[in-house]
Write a protein that holds these residues in place. Structure first.
Motif, PDB file in Angstrom:
ATOM      1  N   ASP A  78     -55.478 -50.559  65.221  1.00 17.33           N
ATOM      2  CA  ASP A  78     -54.510 -51.200  64.332  1.00 17.33           C
ATOM      3  C   ASP A  78     -55.205 -52.017  63.258  1.00 17.33           C
ATOM      4  N   GLN A  79     -56.297 -52.711  63.622  1.00 17.06           N
ATOM      5  CA  GLN A  79     -57.026 -53.515  62.640  1.00 17.06           C
ATOM      6  C   GLN A  79     -57.712 -52.638  61.606  1.00 17.06           C
ATOM      7  N   ASN A  80     -58.194 -51.475  62.035  1.00 18.53           N
ATOM      8  CA  ASN A  80     -58.888 -50.563  61.114  1.00 18.53           C
ATOM      9  C   ASN A  80     -57.917 -49.855  60.179  1.00 18.53           C
ATOM     10  N   SER A  81     -56.624 -49.838  60.522  1.00 20.53           N
ATOM     11  CA  SER A  81     -55.680 -49.087  59.710  1.00 20.53           C
ATOM     12  C   SER A  81     -54.746 -50.003  58.921  1.00 20.53           C
ATOM     13  N   VAL A  82     -55.258 -51.132  58.483  1.00 17.59           N
ATOM     14  CA  VAL A  82     -54.446 -52.024  57.653  1.00 17.59           C
ATOM     15  C   VAL A  82     -54.161 -51.301  56.345  1.00 17.59           C
ATOM     16  N   PRO A  83     -52.878 -51.153  55.999  1.00 15.83           N
ATOM     17  CA  PRO A  83     -52.560 -50.411  54.780  1.00 15.83           C
ATOM     18  C   PRO A  83     -53.047 -51.127  53.523  1.00 15.83           C
ATOM     19  N   GLU A  84     -53.428 -50.326  52.536  1.00 19.24           N
ATOM     20  CA  GLU A  84     -53.830 -50.877  51.245  1.00 19.24           C
ATOM     21  C   GLU A  84     -52.615 -50.915  50.342  1.00 19.24           C
ATOM     22  N   THR A  85     -52.412 -52.050  49.656  1.00 21.11           N
ATOM     23  CA  THR A  85     -51.279 -52.178  48.749  1.00 21.11           C
ATOM     24  C   THR A  85     -51.734 -51.912  47.324  1.00 21.11           C
ATOM     25  N   LEU A  86     -51.060 -50.977  46.673  1.00 23.63           N
ATOM     26  CA  LEU A  86     -51.351 -50.625  45.290  1.00 23.63           C
ATOM     27  C   LEU A  86     -50.086 -50.818  44.458  1.00 23.63           C
ATOM     28  N   GLY A  87     -50.263 -50.902  43.141  1.00 24.86           N
ATOM     29  CA  GLY A  87     -49.124 -51.035  42.249  1.00 24.86           C
ATOM     30  C   GLY A  87     -48.443 -49.700  42.024  1.00 24.86           C
ATOM     31  N   PHE A  88     -47.293 -49.729  41.353  1.00 28.42           N
ATOM     32  CA  PHE A  88     -46.568 -48.475  41.112  1.00 28.42           C
ATOM     33  C   PHE A  88     -47.245 -47.629  40.041  1.00 28.42           C
ATOM     34  N   VAL A  89     -48.231 -48.196  39.311  1.00 25.14           N
ATOM     35  CA  VAL A  89     -49.086 -47.430  38.404  1.00 25.14           C
ATOM     36  C   VAL A  89     -50.522 -47.865  38.657  1.00 25.14           C
ATOM     37  N   GLU A  90     -51.422 -46.898  38.790  1.00 32.54           N
ATOM     38  CA  GLU A  90     -52.847 -47.170  39.003  1.00 32.54           C
ATOM     39  C   GLU A  90     -53.675 -46.133  38.250  1.00 32.54           C
ATOM     40  N   TRP A  91     -54.942 -46.450  37.999  1.00 31.37           N
ATOM     41  CA  TRP A  91     -55.882 -45.480  37.431  1.00 31.37           C
ATOM     42  C   TRP A  91     -56.367 -44.555  38.535  1.00 31.37           C
ATOM     43  N   VAL A 134     -49.373 -25.110  43.885  1.00 32.55           N
ATOM     44  CA  VAL A 134     -49.923 -26.329  44.474  1.00 32.55           C
ATOM     45  C   VAL A 134     -51.389 -26.090  44.801  1.00 32.55           C
ATOM     46  N   VAL A 135     -52.246 -27.029  44.369  1.00 34.11           N
ATOM     47  CA  VAL A 135     -53.696 -26.932  44.621  1.00 34.11           C
ATOM     48  C   VAL A 135     -54.178 -28.228  45.271  1.00 34.11           C
ATOM     49  N   ASN A 136     -55.265 -28.131  46.015  1.00 34.80           N
ATOM     50  CA  ASN A 136     -55.921 -29.307  46.566  1.00 34.80           C
ATOM     51  C   ASN A 136     -56.926 -29.825  45.551  1.00 34.80           C
ATOM     52  N   MET A 137     -56.911 -31.123  45.292  1.00 34.22           N
ATOM     53  CA  MET A 137     -57.874 -31.700  44.355  1.00 34.22           C
ATOM     54  C   MET A 137     -58.414 -33.018  44.899  1.00 34.22           C
ATOM     55  N   GLU A 138     -59.687 -33.257  44.595  1.00 33.63           N
ATOM     56  CA  GLU A 138     -60.307 -34.529  44.958  1.00 33.63           C
ATOM     57  C   GLU A 138     -60.148 -35.504  43.808  1.00 33.63           C
ATOM     58  N   PHE A 139     -59.801 -36.724  44.144  1.00 32.19           N
ATOM     59  CA  PHE A 139     -59.666 -37.759  43.135  1.00 32.19           C
ATOM     60  C   PHE A 139     -60.043 -39.100  43.755  1.00 32.19           C
ATOM     61  N   CYS A 140     -60.273 -40.060  42.892  1.00 33.07           N
ATOM     62  CA  CYS A 140     -60.631 -41.404  43.336  1.00 33.07           C
ATOM     63  C   CYS A 140     -59.554 -42.374  42.865  1.00 33.07           C
ATOM     64  N   ILE A 141     -59.154 -43.270  43.751  1.00 29.46           N
ATOM     65  CA  ILE A 141     -58.230 -44.349  43.412  1.00 29.46           C
ATOM     66  C   ILE A 141     -58.664 -45.589  44.173  1.00 29.46           C
ATOM     67  N   ALA A 142     -58.682 -46.722  43.495  1.00 33.81           N
ATOM     68  CA  ALA A 142     -59.055 -47.997  44.118  1.00 33.81           C
ATOM     69  C   ALA A 142     -60.437 -47.933  44.762  1.00 33.81           C
ATOM     70  N   GLY A 143     -61.356 -47.197  44.129  1.00 40.48           N
ATOM     71  CA  GLY A 143     -62.727 -47.126  44.617  1.00 40.48           C
ATOM     72  C   GLY A 143     -62.942 -46.208  45.799  1.00 40.48           C
TER      73      GLY A 143
END
Length: 196
Positions: free
Chosen positions: A27-40, A128-137
């Motif tokens: 449970d401690q390892n799975s703390v959700p990350e909070t992001l805004g409704f728009v992100e890079w 639909v395709v699988n793609m790798e992307f980065c968000i929040a590092g």
């Protein structure tokens, strides 16, 4: 005869603290990350940074794509599509680069097709395709449906499948909450790389 049930109960009592401890640690390892409704987000294959709307109303993520064409590669179904840089001039790092003529091209295997119901318009089939992307590092892989999003404010949309798979919460009252950034190329760097 009574010794077997007692042994079983004793073993269960000895194991239960370990189970509780393991659950607490998970449970401690799975703390959700909070992001805004728009992100890079940054498309890992190219380094292109673009704005994405995080939408809990959509199940599948979506990416701006034009000239979407299916083709076969051996026994597999693939799709080619283009992503024009001119559609993403919301970045302030273009440095006057001529990006109008730069178009990123992709060739990816098709994961599946989806039928999208649209309000006030006919349904639409999308690849639909699988793609790798980065968000929040952090790097992620998710499915993107391909469609022309030039009339939308954001070229990418991240849906519930990505959020639930990667334990993401959305703050719908704020944007750009990510504490870490992803490495990306400026539009001028992309223009230099893709223009002859």
């Amino acid at each position: 005869m009574p010794s077997k049930p007692i042994t079983f109960i004793l073993a269960a009592l000895l194991l239960s603290p370990a189970i509780v401890m393991a659950k607490t640690q998970a449970d401690q390892n799975s703390v959700p990350e909070t992001l805004g409704f728009v992100e890079w987000v940054v498309l890992e294959e190219t380094g292109l940074r673009l704005k994405a709307r995080l939408d809990t109303g959509a199940k599948t993520s979506s990416l701006h794509a034009v000239n979407v064409e299916p083709f076969r590669k051996g026994e597999e179904e693939w799709v080619s599509f283009q992503l024009p840089l001119a559609d993403h001039k919301d970045q302030d790092d273009a440095n006057g680069a001529e990006v109008d003529e730069v178009i990123l091209e992709f060739n990816l295997p098709v994961e599946r097709t989806v039928k999208i119901k649209r309000k006030g318009a006919s349904s639409q089939n999308r690849y639909v395709v699988n793609m790798e992307f980065c968000i929040a590092g952090t790097s992620h892989t998710t499915e993107f449906s391909l469609t022309d999003r030039s009339k939308f404010s954001y070229p990418a949309l991240l849906g519930r499948r990505f959020m639930s798979d990667d334990n993401i919460l959305i703050d719908s009252s704020d944007s750009f909450l990510a504490e870490k950034e992803c490495e990306h190329k400026s539009l001028s760097e992309l223009a230099d790389k893709y223009v002859d």
